[in-house]
Design an enzyme around this catalytic site. Sequence first.
Site, PDB file in Angstrom:
ATOM      1  N   CYS A   1       0.870  -1.162   0.000  1.00 53.52           N
ATOM      2  CA  CYS A   1       0.000   0.000   0.000  1.00 53.52           C
ATOM      3  C   CYS A   1       0.915   1.221   0.000  1.00 53.52           C
ATOM      4  O   CYS A   1       2.133   1.062  -0.011  1.00 53.52           O
ATOM      5  CB  CYS A   1      -0.894  -0.019   1.241  1.00 53.52           C
ATOM      6  SG  CYS A   1      -2.380   0.992   1.083  1.00 53.52           S
ATOM      7  N   THR A   2       0.360   2.389   0.017  1.00 58.42           N
ATOM      8  CA  THR A   2       1.208   3.578   0.022  1.00 58.42           C
ATOM      9  C   THR A   2       1.849   3.766   1.399  1.00 58.42           C
ATOM     10  O   THR A   2       3.071   3.729   1.534  1.00 58.42           O
ATOM     11  CB  THR A   2       0.412   4.835  -0.378  1.00 58.42           C
ATOM     12  OG1 THR A   2      -0.204   4.601  -1.648  1.00 58.42           O
ATOM     13  CG2 THR A   2       1.331   6.036  -0.490  1.00 58.42           C
ATOM     14  N   GLY A   3       1.027   3.943   2.445  1.00 56.53           N
ATOM     15  CA  GLY A   3       1.557   4.245   3.773  1.00 56.53           C
ATOM     16  C   GLY A   3       1.874   3.051   4.640  1.00 56.53           C
ATOM     17  O   GLY A   3       2.582   3.163   5.633  1.00 56.53           O
ATOM     18  N   ASN A   4       1.345   1.877   4.301  1.00 60.49           N
ATOM     19  CA  ASN A   4       1.524   0.653   5.090  1.00 60.49           C
ATOM     20  C   ASN A   4       1.125   0.868   6.546  1.00 60.49           C
ATOM     21  O   ASN A   4       1.791   0.404   7.454  1.00 60.49           O
ATOM     22  CB  ASN A   4       2.950   0.125   4.963  1.00 60.49           C
ATOM     23  CG  ASN A   4       3.150  -1.259   5.592  1.00 60.49           C
ATOM     24  OD1 ASN A   4       4.134  -1.500   6.259  1.00 60.49           O
ATOM     25  ND2 ASN A   4       2.216  -2.158   5.377  1.00 60.49           N
ATOM     26  N   SER A   5      -0.003   1.569   6.749  1.00 57.52           N
ATOM     27  CA  SER A   5      -0.452   1.803   8.120  1.00 57.52           C
ATOM     28  C   SER A   5      -1.854   1.268   8.373  1.00 57.52           C
ATOM     29  O   SER A   5      -2.257   1.120   9.520  1.00 57.52           O
ATOM     30  CB  SER A   5      -0.427   3.298   8.438  1.00 57.52           C
ATOM     31  OG  SER A   5      -1.381   3.981   7.646  1.00 57.52           O
ATOM     32  N   CYS A   6      -2.601   0.958   7.304  1.00 54.07           N
ATOM     33  CA  CYS A   6      -4.020   0.659   7.479  1.00 54.07           C
ATOM     34  C   CYS A   6      -4.463  -0.555   6.648  1.00 54.07           C
ATOM     35  O   CYS A   6      -4.520  -1.677   7.145  1.00 54.07           O
ATOM     36  CB  CYS A   6      -4.819   1.908   7.126  1.00 54.07           C
ATOM     37  SG  CYS A   6      -6.564   1.810   7.514  1.00 54.07           S
TER      38      CYS A   6
ATOM     39  N   ASP B   1       6.768  -0.895   7.169  1.00 54.39           N
ATOM     40  CA  ASP B   1       8.069  -0.974   6.512  1.00 54.39           C
ATOM     41  C   ASP B   1       8.023  -0.458   5.082  1.00 54.39           C
ATOM     42  O   ASP B   1       7.005  -0.567   4.404  1.00 54.39           O
ATOM     43  CB  ASP B   1       8.538  -2.436   6.472  1.00 54.39           C
ATOM     44  CG  ASP B   1       8.669  -3.045   7.862  1.00 54.39           C
ATOM     45  OD1 ASP B   1       9.173  -2.349   8.762  1.00 54.39           O
ATOM     46  OD2 ASP B   1       8.268  -4.209   8.039  1.00 54.39           O
TER      47      ASP B   1
ATOM     48  N   CYS C   1       4.238   0.813  -8.309  1.00 56.55           N
ATOM     49  CA  CYS C   1       4.979  -0.441  -8.430  1.00 56.55           C
ATOM     50  C   CYS C   1       4.562  -1.248  -9.650  1.00 56.55           C
ATOM     51  O   CYS C   1       4.295  -2.444  -9.538  1.00 56.55           O
ATOM     52  CB  CYS C   1       4.765  -1.299  -7.185  1.00 56.55           C
ATOM     53  SG  CYS C   1       5.274  -0.529  -5.668  1.00 56.55           S
TER      54      CYS C   1
ATOM     55  N   SER D   1       3.920  -7.055   4.829  1.00 57.31           N
ATOM     56  CA  SER D   1       3.300  -5.898   4.207  1.00 57.31           C
ATOM     57  C   SER D   1       4.305  -4.755   4.222  1.00 57.31           C
ATOM     58  O   SER D   1       5.184  -4.698   5.080  1.00 57.31           O
ATOM     59  CB  SER D   1       1.999  -5.506   4.912  1.00 57.31           C
ATOM     60  OG  SER D   1       2.234  -5.189   6.273  1.00 57.31           O
TER      61      SER D   1
ATOM     62  N   ASP E   1      -9.644   3.996   1.227  1.00 54.16           N
ATOM     63  CA  ASP E   1      -8.813   4.287   2.393  1.00 54.16           C
ATOM     64  C   ASP E   1      -9.675   4.892   3.496  1.00 54.16           C
ATOM     65  O   ASP E   1     -10.085   6.054   3.400  1.00 54.16           O
ATOM     66  CB  ASP E   1      -7.689   5.253   2.011  1.00 54.16           C
ATOM     67  CG  ASP E   1      -6.696   5.454   3.136  1.00 54.16           C
ATOM     68  OD1 ASP E   1      -6.956   5.010   4.276  1.00 54.16           O
ATOM     69  OD2 ASP E   1      -5.638   6.057   2.866  1.00 54.16           O
TER      70      ASP E   1
ATOM     71  N   SER F   1      -3.139  -2.352   4.082  1.00 55.46           N
ATOM     72  CA  SER F   1      -2.197  -3.464   3.903  1.00 55.46           C
ATOM     73  C   SER F   1      -1.987  -4.209   5.220  1.00 55.46           C
ATOM     74  O   SER F   1      -1.801  -5.428   5.227  1.00 55.46           O
ATOM     75  CB  SER F   1      -0.859  -2.960   3.351  1.00 55.46           C
ATOM     76  OG  SER F   1      -0.346  -1.909   4.151  1.00 55.46           O
TER      77      SER F   1
ATOM     78  N   CYS G   1      -4.069  -0.542  -2.810  1.00 57.33           N
ATOM     79  CA  CYS G   1      -4.503   0.830  -3.052  1.00 57.33           C
ATOM     80  C   CYS G   1      -3.964   1.290  -4.394  1.00 57.33           C
ATOM     81  O   CYS G   1      -2.932   0.806  -4.864  1.00 57.33           O
ATOM     82  CB  CYS G   1      -4.070   1.766  -1.931  1.00 57.33           C
ATOM     83  SG  CYS G   1      -2.310   1.968  -1.748  1.00 57.33           S
TER      84      CYS G   1
ATOM     85  N   THR H   1       4.853  -3.906  11.931  1.00 58.51           N
ATOM     86  CA  THR H   1       5.633  -2.699  11.696  1.00 58.51           C
ATOM     87  C   THR H   1       5.301  -2.148  10.315  1.00 58.51           C
ATOM     88  O   THR H   1       4.912  -2.895   9.419  1.00 58.51           O
ATOM     89  CB  THR H   1       7.143  -2.980  11.776  1.00 58.51           C
ATOM     90  OG1 THR H   1       7.470  -4.016  10.838  1.00 58.51           O
ATOM     91  CG2 THR H   1       7.542  -3.416  13.183  1.00 58.51           C
TER      92      THR H   1
END
Length: 138
Positions: A7-12, A62, A86, A32, A103, A14, A79, A60
């Site tokens: 995902c873009t931010g890898n916070s939610c 990453d 990519c 992720s 999102d 993914s 996303c 985490t």
Amino acid sequence: MRVLILCTGNSCRSQMAHGFLQSFDKDIEVYSAGTEASGKLNAKAVQVMSEIGIDISGHTSDSVQKYLGEKWDYVITVCGGANESCPAFMGDVKHRLHIGFDDPSHAEGTDEFIMSEFHRVRDEIKDGFYKFYSENIK
């Protein structure tokens, strides 16, 4: 079986997909990452996953750079931003898929509405990744 979820931010999104896929089959190596990793998890994503018994609090956030040289059975973007960033994932990848979701961290309004968006997207991720798991891995 090795799966990388991007995902873009890898916070939610993914992170939730990572949690679900790992919960479906403990033998799958699931990771992720983000094309622009935020370095932290979205607290609401952790909360809505916890509500259904999946703990992602130890994950985490990453950067995708960490995984570029590795071999993957699947690289899955969740996303549009990561899908566009990519198009040619630099690594040994057997299958590249896009399974997109809204999102929920961009939701605006009352706390109740924002949480309803996190619940909706969480449930869509569960359904989408269970379908992927059933059709491709199981």
